[in-house]
Design a protein around this motif. Structure first.
Motif, PDB file in Angstrom:
ATOM      1  N   GLY A 162     -20.453  28.039 -42.162  1.00  0.00           N
ATOM      2  CA  GLY A 162     -19.672  27.555 -43.588  1.00  0.00           C
ATOM      3  C   GLY A 162     -20.117  26.746 -43.973  1.00  0.00           C
ATOM      4  O   GLY A 162     -21.113  25.597 -43.713  1.00  0.00           O
ATOM      5  N   SER A 163     -19.681  25.718 -44.755  1.00  0.00           N
ATOM      6  CA  SER A 163     -19.882  24.464 -45.375  1.00  0.00           C
ATOM      7  C   SER A 163     -19.628  23.271 -44.444  1.00  0.00           C
ATOM      8  O   SER A 163     -20.157  22.595 -44.706  1.00  0.00           O
ATOM      9  N   SER A 164     -19.063  23.723 -43.545  1.00  0.00           N
ATOM     10  CA  SER A 164     -18.838  23.222 -41.915  1.00  0.00           C
ATOM     11  C   SER A 164     -20.580  22.337 -41.601  1.00  0.00           C
ATOM     12  O   SER A 164     -20.321  21.050 -40.737  1.00  0.00           O
ATOM     13  N   LEU A 168     -24.880  40.821 -46.615  1.00  0.00           N
ATOM     14  CA  LEU A 168     -23.661  39.982 -47.714  1.00  0.00           C
ATOM     15  C   LEU A 168     -22.464  41.268 -47.828  1.00  0.00           C
ATOM     16  O   LEU A 168     -22.767  42.752 -48.360  1.00  0.00           O
ATOM     17  N   ILE A 169     -21.209  40.572 -47.050  1.00  0.00           N
ATOM     18  CA  ILE A 169     -20.521  41.302 -47.433  1.00  0.00           C
ATOM     19  C   ILE A 169     -19.617  42.244 -49.284  1.00  0.00           C
ATOM     20  O   ILE A 169     -20.089  41.020 -50.182  1.00  0.00           O
ATOM     21  N   THR A 170     -20.079  43.080 -49.381  1.00  0.00           N
ATOM     22  CA  THR A 170     -20.208  43.653 -51.018  1.00  0.00           C
ATOM     23  C   THR A 170     -19.188  45.088 -51.331  1.00  0.00           C
ATOM     24  O   THR A 170     -18.197  44.320 -51.807  1.00  0.00           O
ATOM     25  N   ASN A 225      -9.753  15.278 -47.682  1.00  0.00           N
ATOM     26  CA  ASN A 225     -11.590  16.276 -47.228  1.00  0.00           C
ATOM     27  C   ASN A 225     -10.838  17.167 -46.582  1.00  0.00           C
ATOM     28  O   ASN A 225      -9.996  17.043 -46.220  1.00  0.00           O
ATOM     29  N   THR A 226     -11.146  18.323 -47.125  1.00  0.00           N
ATOM     30  CA  THR A 226     -10.838  19.864 -46.640  1.00  0.00           C
ATOM     31  C   THR A 226     -11.465  20.399 -45.562  1.00  0.00           C
ATOM     32  O   THR A 226     -10.714  21.288 -45.348  1.00  0.00           O
ATOM     33  N   ASN A 227     -11.727  20.177 -44.594  1.00  0.00           N
ATOM     34  CA  ASN A 227     -12.904  20.673 -43.755  1.00  0.00           C
ATOM     35  C   ASN A 227     -12.054  20.375 -42.193  1.00  0.00           C
ATOM     36  O   ASN A 227     -11.413  22.165 -42.106  1.00  0.00           O
ATOM     37  N   ALA A 228     -10.734  19.660 -41.930  1.00  0.00           N
ATOM     38  CA  ALA A 228      -9.959  19.814 -41.161  1.00  0.00           C
ATOM     39  C   ALA A 228      -8.957  20.512 -41.453  1.00  0.00           C
ATOM     40  O   ALA A 228      -8.046  21.405 -40.557  1.00  0.00           O
TER      41      ALA A 228
HETATM   42  C1  LIG Z   1     -21.758  19.293 -49.294  1.00  0.00           C
HETATM   43  C2  LIG Z   1     -20.434  19.155 -49.101  1.00  0.00           C
HETATM   44  C3  LIG Z   1     -19.631  17.894 -48.545  1.00  0.00           C
HETATM   45  C4  LIG Z   1     -18.562  17.958 -47.949  1.00  0.00           C
HETATM   46  N1  LIG Z   1     -18.143  17.208 -46.640  1.00  0.00           N
HETATM   47  C5  LIG Z   1     -16.792  17.099 -46.652  1.00  0.00           C
HETATM   48  C6  LIG Z   1     -16.508  16.516 -45.505  1.00  0.00           C
HETATM   49  O1  LIG Z   1     -17.288  15.199 -45.133  1.00  0.00           O
HETATM   50  N2  LIG Z   1     -15.353  16.338 -44.757  1.00  0.00           N
HETATM   51  C7  LIG Z   1     -14.668  17.526 -45.082  1.00  0.00           C
HETATM   52  O2  LIG Z   1     -13.335  17.509 -44.379  1.00  0.00           O
HETATM   53  N3  LIG Z   1     -14.774  18.211 -45.298  1.00  0.00           N
HETATM   54  C8  LIG Z   1     -16.441  18.637 -46.434  1.00  0.00           C
HETATM   55  N4  LIG Z   1     -16.447  19.238 -46.850  1.00  0.00           N
HETATM   56  C9  LIG Z   1     -15.967  20.628 -47.300  1.00  0.00           C
HETATM   57  C10 LIG Z   1     -15.317  21.522 -45.942  1.00  0.00           C
HETATM   58  O3  LIG Z   1     -16.706  21.351 -45.801  1.00  0.00           O
HETATM   59  C11 LIG Z   1     -14.828  22.604 -46.756  1.00  0.00           C
HETATM   60  O4  LIG Z   1     -13.332  22.709 -47.478  1.00  0.00           O
HETATM   61  C12 LIG Z   1     -14.786  24.193 -45.242  1.00  0.00           C
HETATM   62  O5  LIG Z   1     -16.308  23.886 -45.499  1.00  0.00           O
HETATM   63  C13 LIG Z   1     -14.066  24.838 -45.848  1.00  0.00           C
HETATM   64  O6  LIG Z   1     -13.574  26.882 -45.372  1.00  0.00           O
HETATM   65  P1  LIG Z   1     -14.107  27.375 -45.733  1.00  0.00           P
HETATM   66  O7  LIG Z   1     -13.591  28.216 -44.856  1.00  0.00           O
HETATM   67  O8  LIG Z   1     -13.088  27.355 -46.349  1.00  0.00           O
HETATM   68  O9  LIG Z   1     -15.133  28.224 -46.910  1.00  0.00           O
HETATM   69  P2  LIG Z   1     -16.796  27.577 -46.841  1.00  0.00           P
HETATM   70  O10 LIG Z   1     -16.877  27.003 -45.226  1.00  0.00           O
HETATM   71  O11 LIG Z   1     -17.212  27.926 -47.749  1.00  0.00           O
HETATM   72  O12 LIG Z   1     -17.216  29.136 -45.447  1.00  0.00           O
HETATM   73  C14 LIG Z   1     -17.652  30.342 -47.088  1.00  0.00           C
HETATM   74  C15 LIG Z   1     -18.376  31.177 -45.681  1.00  0.00           C
HETATM   75  O13 LIG Z   1     -18.191  32.787 -46.188  1.00  0.00           O
HETATM   76  C16 LIG Z   1     -19.590  33.140 -46.255  1.00  0.00           C
HETATM   77  N5  LIG Z   1     -19.605  33.553 -47.352  1.00  0.00           N
HETATM   78  C17 LIG Z   1     -19.225  34.125 -48.547  1.00  0.00           C
HETATM   79  N6  LIG Z   1     -18.914  34.743 -49.279  1.00  0.00           N
HETATM   80  C18 LIG Z   1     -19.877  36.320 -48.724  1.00  0.00           C
HETATM   81  C19 LIG Z   1     -20.457  37.532 -48.374  1.00  0.00           C
HETATM   82  N7  LIG Z   1     -19.651  38.017 -49.761  1.00  0.00           N
HETATM   83  N8  LIG Z   1     -21.010  38.096 -48.109  1.00  0.00           N
HETATM   84  C20 LIG Z   1     -20.859  37.198 -46.377  1.00  0.00           C
HETATM   85  N9  LIG Z   1     -21.167  35.909 -46.167  1.00  0.00           N
HETATM   86  C21 LIG Z   1     -20.221  35.364 -47.199  1.00  0.00           C
HETATM   87  C22 LIG Z   1     -20.677  31.791 -47.056  1.00  0.00           C
HETATM   88  O14 LIG Z   1     -21.739  31.627 -46.693  1.00  0.00           O
HETATM   89  C23 LIG Z   1     -19.860  31.293 -45.447  1.00  0.00           C
HETATM   90  O15 LIG Z   1     -20.059  30.925 -44.595  1.00  0.00           O
HETATM   91  C24 LIG Z   1     -17.798  19.133 -47.926  1.00  0.00           C
HETATM   92  C25 LIG Z   1     -18.334  20.309 -48.489  1.00  0.00           C
HETATM   93  C26 LIG Z   1     -19.382  20.501 -48.979  1.00  0.00           C
HETATM   94  C27 LIG Z   1     -20.387  21.968 -49.395  1.00  0.00           C
END
Ligand SMILES: Cc1cc2nc3c(=O)[nH]c(=O)nc-3n(C[C@H](O)[C@H](O)[C@H](O)COP(=O)(O)OP(=O)(O)OC[C@H]3O[C@@H](n4cnc5c(N)ncnc54)[C@H](O)[C@@H]3O)c2cc1C
Length: 454
Positions: free
Chosen positions: A16-18, A147-149, A433-436
């Motif tokens: 994902g966004s990581s 794509l999960i539907t 930031n929200t990744n950790a």
């Molecule tokens: C440009 C950017 C910079 C950032 N910088 C930082 C940083 O430096 N440090 C930090 O801590 N955080 C940072 N963040 C935030 C951090 O990356 C996110 O908070 C974290 O990745 C959220 O994780 P998540 O699992 O909730 O969602 P996501 O990482 O968004 O993962 C969701 C996953 O689900 C998949 N998905 C969604 N809907 C569907 C579907 N219908 N079918 C199939 N797959 C689907 C997506 O493709 C994705 O792979 C940043 C984010 C971005 C976008």
């Protein structure tokens, strides 16, 4: 926000966004998690979640009560420190912000070099850390490009999910369905599947499974801007522009050092803007502009001070645009709808203006860019320029009240066999930031699923 549309990127690959983020490793303040527990989320206080933060961490920097050294995610210090960062630290200190080598340790407040989710200078995404090492397991199937539907139910019991891959449609049954689709994707899928605010589902003709008013509500995000900073009188003295990019690339490839071994956001601070703040109210990031960043950011070489109010209270929403999983939903962060956010933000911009104008930079500073100190000017510039920092959370908020979407066990309330495990479950945003903290939610979620934790 002057009714602007704001670009909101998300990572689409594994991890994902990581896989596209800036790699800053920031856990948040201990007070954030104690607040989660005070809101009724038993098992989510700082003391409860610290072991899960440590569990994922392979820190090459710290080895103490606050850090892990053998987890899935490598944590490093930046590989290319810049003299301008030391000057920034002097200024922060002069403005009352102490040095703090470890904002993820005993206390968050202070100025520091950021810690990064990298290994030997290269990104470690959640997929790199957690998924790749176990890809060969016989009980794991990874489907990409799909794509999960929807979630399929028998009454209020989740049976599995359907997905589309090209023109193919498939169904996967599951002992337990776990959604980890992020703060936009998870509530969207729940609503498409009939779990959400009843009236909104009716609007789109979606067959109703369970009325859960909080799905897609409570959207929180850190917003940033306008930028404040200064240009350099003699940028070449600080290595701008990079004199020989090919040589720098070779240096990065062979030693992981040099001017390309940075995202430009290696230093910053957590700041209490008011003496009455119990813990830091803002995160400051100093961008030391590098050539490759200059191009991306279209700023002249210098130092920019960005960052955000740690805990904003303006709440937005994710709502369906249609009943089709192929349509993107409407995302309305509703920034600045609460006056408190605006007031604290004005203080942060004034703080950055003081940093940029500080005498420490006098001999090297050319022009200062920023909106100044006047409240109206700051508000106007903010409405015109502010943007997301991609820290979206809380659209499937954890809690025990009527509008909570999941309980402290991450199970969707009123539904059987369905959990959400991602940033959408944060009860409130974390200070940073929200990744950790998302990886912490995943570690704790795994433990709950395995029945290790109550
Ligand atoms: C440009 C950017 C910079 C950032 N910088 C930082 C940083 O430096 N440090 C930090 O801590 N955080 C940072 N963040 C935030 C951090 O990356 C996110 O908070 C974290 O990745 C959220 O994780 P998540 O699992 O909730 O969602 P996501 O990482 O968004 O993962 C969701 C996953 O689900 C998949 N998905 C969604 N809907 C569907 C579907 N219908 N079918 C199939 N797959 C689907 C997506 O493709 C994705 O792979 C940043 C984010 C971005 C976008």
């Amino acid at each position: 926000m002057d009714n602007r549309r704001i670009l909101l990127n998300r990572g689409k690959g594994l991890g994902g966004s990581s896989g596209i983020n800036w790699g800053m490793y920031v856990r948040g303040n201990r007070g954030d998690f104690d607040h989660w527990a005070q809101l009724g989320n038993t098992g989510w206080s700082y003391g409860d979640v610290l072991p899960f933060m440590k569990r994922s961490e392979a820190s090459s920097v710290f080895d103490d009560d606050f850090h892990g050294t053998d987890g899935a995610i490598s944590i490093e210090m930046p590989h290319n420190l810049h003299p301008l960062q030391e000057m920034c630290f002097k200024v922060y200190e002069d403005l009352g912000v102490p040095r703090n080598p470890d904002y993820n340790g005993r206390t968050q407040e202070g100025c520091f070099h950021y810690q990064f989710t990298t290994k030997d200078g290269l990104r470690v995404s959640a997929a790199d850390g957690f998924l790749k090492p176990v890809r060969q397991r016989p009980n794991l199937t990874v489907v990409t490009g799909a794509l999960i539907t929807g979630v399929t139910f028998d009454g209020k019991r989740a049976l599995g999910v359907s997905y589309a891959k090209g023109r193919e449609a498939a169904f996967v049954s599951a002992g337990e369905v776990i959604l980890s689709m992020g703060t936009i994707g998870s509530p969207q899928l729940l609503m498409l599947s009939g779990v959400g605010p009843e009236a909104h589902l009716e609007e789109h003709g979606i067959q109703y499974i369970h009325d859960l008013a909080g799905v897609g509500q409570n959207l929180l995000d850190h917003f940033a801007g306008p930028g404040v900073g200064f240009r350099l009188k003699e940028p070449e003295k600080f290595g701008f522009p990079i004199p020989d990019e090919a040589a720098s690339l070779r240096e990065f490839e062979s030693k992981r050092t040099g001017p390309l071994a940075t995202t430009g956001v290696d230093a910053g601070a957590f700041v209490r803007l008011r003496d009455s703040d119990e813990y830091p109210s803002a995160q400051s990031i100093c961008f030391v502009a590098n050539t490759h960043l200059d191009r991306a950011m279209e700023t002249p070489p210098g130092v920019r001070f960005g960052g955000y109010v740690c805990r904003t209270v303006s709440r937005g929403s994710v709502r369906l645009a249609s009943a089709s999983p192929f349509d993107r939903p409407f995302v309305d962060p509703n920034y600045l709808s609460d006056q408190i956010d605006l007031d604290t933000h004005v203080e942060l911009i004034r703080f950055h203006q003081r940093v940029a104008e500080h005498p420490v930079f006098e001999s090297i500073r050319d022009q200062v860019d920023g909106p100044g100190y006047d409240k109206d000017a700051i508000i106007a510039a903010t409405r015109a320029e502010a943007r997301t920092t991609w820290h979206l959370t809380s659209t499937c908020r954890m809690g025990s009240d009527q509008t909570a979407v999941v309980g402290p066990d991450l199970k969707v309330r009123g539904i059987e066999n369905l959990r959400v495990v991602d940033a959408s479950v944060f009860p409130t945003m974390t200070s940073g930031n929200t990744n950790a903290p998302t990886m912490m939610v995943a570690e704790k979620g795994a433990s709950l699923i395995l029945g290790e934790t109550v």
